[in-house]
Design an enzyme around this catalytic site. Sequence first.
Site, mmCIF file in Angstrom:
data_model
loop_
_atom_site.group_PDB
_atom_site.id
_atom_site.type_symbol
_atom_site.label_atom_id
_atom_site.label_comp_id
_atom_site.label_asym_id
_atom_site.label_seq_id
_atom_site.Cartn_x
_atom_site.Cartn_y
_atom_site.Cartn_z
ATOM 1 N N LYS A 97 0.566 5.808 3.081
ATOM 2 C CA LYS A 97 1.600 6.131 4.084
ATOM 3 C C LYS A 97 0.888 6.634 5.333
ATOM 4 C CE LYS A 97 5.957 7.994 3.539
ATOM 5 N NZ LYS A 97 6.854 6.899 3.854
HETATM 6 N N1 PMP Z 1 8.321 1.385 1.837
HETATM 7 C C1 PMP Z 1 8.109 2.045 2.968
HETATM 8 C C2 PMP Z 1 7.442 1.335 4.084
HETATM 9 C C3 PMP Z 1 8.512 3.375 3.105
HETATM 10 O O1 PMP Z 1 8.294 4.036 4.252
HETATM 11 C C4 PMP Z 1 9.170 4.005 2.037
HETATM 12 C C5 PMP Z 1 9.648 5.416 2.191
HETATM 13 N N2 PMP Z 1 8.688 6.343 1.783
HETATM 14 C C6 PMP Z 1 9.377 3.272 0.857
HETATM 15 C C7 PMP Z 1 8.942 1.963 0.796
HETATM 16 C C8 PMP Z 1 10.016 3.896 -0.328
HETATM 17 O O2 PMP Z 1 9.167 4.823 -0.919
HETATM 18 P P1 PMP Z 1 9.743 6.096 -1.668
HETATM 19 O O3 PMP Z 1 10.712 5.581 -2.658
HETATM 20 O O4 PMP Z 1 8.554 6.720 -2.300
HETATM 21 O O5 PMP Z 1 10.376 6.958 -0.641
#
Ligand code: PMP
Length: 310
Positions: A155
């Site tokens: 991220k």
């Molecule tokens: N893909 C992206 C690009 C994201 O930013 C997120 C949000 N964190 C997700 C998928 C979903 O991840 P999570 O379920 O861990 O929030």
Amino acid sequence: MPPYAYFQDKFMPLAQAKIGIMTHALHYGTACFEGIRVNWNAEDDQLYVFRCQEHYQRLLNSCKLLDISLSHSVEELCRLTVDLIRRSGYREDVYVRPLAYKGSELLGVKLHDLEDSFLMIVTTFGPYLDGSKGIRCCVSSWRRIDDNMIPPRGKITGLYVNNAFAKTEAMHNGFDEAIMLTSQGYVSEGSGENIFLVIAGQLVTPSCNDGILLGITRDTIMHLAKKELGVETVERHIDRSELYTADECFMTGTAAHVTPVAEIDHRKIGRGVIGDLTRKLQQLYADVECGKNRKYLHWCTPVYAKPPKS
Ligand code: PMP
């Protein structure tokens, strides 16, 4: 009580936490972050941090990619998170944003020989997408960035420009969300969500090699589908055309929860309403993330020091 931030190794009112304009991460996107939901359970008179450890494990992986070493362990980061929310005194749904970043105030494109810094903020945060009736999506003209460009499994803040291009294009064109394809043309993910299809009673979702963030909600949904509904998930390449012919489609994310998709590129998905499996998963997830479903209370870290009613 003013909202607090954790900044430069101490808690302080958010308004006092400031970074310098020379900060490396501001210029070059050299930071990584998490988004963690903290859900209010009125019956328990308690706030629950959802899957806190998993979020910090992922943050530490993102840090590895960016050559950031944090002095805190996952357990310490979880404790700091609870402390931050408690100090801010919230009794409603909130969202925690930890950020690990290159904090040196100097110019120069690189990852090495820079100061590693860490901060956390907590803020109120309502629904991100409308989960009540099904959103309208488009396939983005912006391709998902590859693992060998900037790895999407991290991220990483700079990488999110790719997502922002896709989201803004989608909204300017009258859609709610974008679906990005990989450079090979396979379905990857939304700008802030993973994507699932229902095809012949099975869940299908892009694999970890399709430029996705390994979502914690994605993992939760795969687990709940299997354990609670006996539905398996297949992780594989998905062609664009499979989006249009799927029986159901939904997106998952910490911010988005389980958001049904009613339409993609002006084609109705299924009957264009919330599908049966989507609705079941949406309800299950809603109960699990706020600690109502006692079977999954181990995923919920209480913020306030009182035992929940059994
Ligand atoms: N893909 C992206 C690009 C994201 O930013 C997120 C949000 N964190 C997700 C998928 C979903 O991840 P999570 O379920 O861990 O929030």
